[in-house]
Design an enzyme around this catalytic site. Structure first.
Site, PDB file in Angstrom:
ATOM      1  N   THR A 166       0.789  -1.044   0.057  1.00  0.00           N
ATOM      2  CA  THR A 166       0.042  -0.001  -0.006  1.00  0.00           C
ATOM      3  C   THR A 166       0.881   1.141  -0.040  1.00  0.00           C
ATOM      4  O   THR A 166       1.911   1.317   0.764  1.00  0.00           O
ATOM      5  CB  THR A 166      -1.253   0.173   1.221  1.00  0.00           C
ATOM      6  OG1 THR A 166      -1.854  -1.165   1.102  1.00  0.00           O
ATOM      7  CG2 THR A 166      -1.478   1.427   1.708  1.00  0.00           C
TER       8      THR A 166
ATOM      9  N   THR B 125      -4.991   2.392  -1.769  1.00  0.00           N
ATOM     10  CA  THR B 125      -4.903   0.892  -1.461  1.00  0.00           C
ATOM     11  C   THR B 125      -6.062   0.325  -1.806  1.00  0.00           C
ATOM     12  O   THR B 125      -6.988   0.739  -2.103  1.00  0.00           O
ATOM     13  CB  THR B 125      -4.792   0.661   0.202  1.00  0.00           C
ATOM     14  OG1 THR B 125      -4.340  -0.827   0.436  1.00  0.00           O
ATOM     15  CG2 THR B 125      -5.978   0.990   0.764  1.00  0.00           C
TER      16      THR B 125
HETATM   17  C1  SD4 Z   1      -5.570  -1.273   4.916  1.00  0.00           C
HETATM   18  N1  SD4 Z   1      -3.483  -0.311   5.538  1.00  0.00           N
HETATM   19  O1  SD4 Z   1      -6.575  -1.321   4.302  1.00  0.00           O
HETATM   20  C2  SD4 Z   1      -4.389  -1.196   4.625  1.00  0.00           C
HETATM   21  C3  SD4 Z   1      -3.560  -2.045   4.003  1.00  0.00           C
HETATM   22  C4  SD4 Z   1      -1.993  -1.756   3.941  1.00  0.00           C
HETATM   23  O2  SD4 Z   1      -0.178  -2.602   2.878  1.00  0.00           O
HETATM   24  O3  SD4 Z   1      -1.329  -1.066   4.559  1.00  0.00           O
HETATM   25  N2  SD4 Z   1      -1.550  -2.679   3.056  1.00  0.00           N
HETATM   26  O4  SD4 Z   1      -5.621  -1.609   6.371  1.00  0.00           O
END
Ligand code: SD4
Length: 321
Positions: free
Chosen positions: A182, A200
């Site tokens: 992400t 993301t």
């Molecule tokens: C989430 N923070 O949807 C994001 C996922 C993430 O690398 O960082 N993935 O929780």
């Protein structure tokens, strides 16, 4: 004593205090940086280069951050962002994205489907609506009305992986520690202005309708042009519970460096999750208006990419564990 001599003594006295005691208010003021800077989560080198190119050509921080994060949004090999992202439990790729500018304006889209560049839609929400967040079908309607086209974001590789996952369908919303990409990106332009974006496809095989931290201002991203900016990655729920990015900026407001602020915010996330923090990853990065940056994570394995006038480098973050 002549006026001149008095003035001279007065000046000498205060200069002495300033240099020996470094009393704030008398100390030479730190200067706001006007050197282009890009910092992004994980090894997002290409995205950072795209952003830096905009800054190098006198572009502003907002355009740079938008252009930067559009790179992984369109990259089928990035399995945590946009096209090629892992779908939810039902096999649908849903994307979350937000952007924030130097004026403190922000825009966000959550639970959006079939749109290749959610960050551009988030920017339109910020600039063309009186709102901050648009969700799901409404966000898609808004995107289509603004000239975006529908595109299936589920690639053949991601579909196959999902079908494999369906065999056991083990619902474990704990994000694999190594398996992130992400993108949260922070920029500073030659005017000294800051901007940030985070985009993301969220946690793999999440419940349908689940929204993480990434598009939530304060959780996944925060920018205050008088202080600094922060963004994060990892298990979104943990940053939602602690408003991790806002917290980092508040620590910097109180005088901490970006590095120290990230460390203190990670400690807060850890304290908020006794007994469970060992099982998930959170990585935070930050910049301040003086051009300094930092990053910290719970687990080893987090990295972030930085480009400034000295060049680009992937930095292995220090971690709590
Ligand atoms: C989430 N923070 O949807 C994001 C996922 C993430 O690398 O960082 N993935 O929780």
């Amino acid at each position: 004593m002549t006026t001149n001599r008095r003035t001279f003594l007065h000046r000498t006295f205060f200069t002495g205090i300033t240099t020996t005691l470094g009393i704030s208010g008398f100390a030479p003021k730190k200067q706001r940086s006007k050197a282009p800077l890009v910092v992004a989560t994980w090894n997002n080198e290409k995205a950072c280069q795209a952003a830096y190119q905009v800054l190098d050509q006198q572009g502003n921080a907002l355009d740079a951050v938008e252009q930067g994060v559009m790179i992984p949004e369109a990259d089928p090999n990035d399995r945590s962002v946009g096209y090629g992202g892992r779908p939810d439990r039902d096999g649908k790729v849903t994307v979350d994205s937000c952007i924030m500018d130097a004026k403190g304006q922000c825009g966000s889209v959550v639970f959006l489907e079939d749109i290749l560049h959610p960050v551009q839609v988030a920017r339109k929400v910020m600039e063309q609506t009186p709102h901050v967040i648009l969700a799901g079908e409404g966000a898609q309607q808004f995107a289509l009305a603004n000239g975006f086209e529908k595109q299936n974001l589920l690639t053949e590789d991601s579909r196959k992986e999902w079908q494999e996952w369906l065999k056991n369908a083990a619902y474990k919303p704990v994000i694999n520690i190594e398996n992130h990409d992400t993108i949260g990106m922070l920029t500073q332009d030659a005017m000294g202005d800051l901007a940030g974006a985070c985009t993301t496809s969220g946690a793999a095989y999440k419940m349908r309708g689940r929204v993480g931290d990434s598009p939530i201002i304060g959780a996944g991203l925060y920018v205050d042009n008088t202080v600094g900016s922060a963004t994060g990655t990892g298990l979104g729920e943990a940053l939602l519970r602690t408003l991790g990015s806002f917290l980092v900026v508040e620590f910097m407001r109180q005088g901490d460096t970006p590095q120290k602020a990230c460390e203190k915010a990670i400690k807060r996330v850890v304290d908020h999750h006794p007994g469970t923090y060992q099982e998930f990853q959170i990585g935070l990065i930050a910049t301040d208006i003086y051009g300094r940056y930092g990053g910290y994570s719970i687990q080893p394995g987090f990295s972030y990419f930085v480009i400034n006038a000295k060049g680009g480098q992937l930095i292995k973050s220090r971690s709590y564990l």
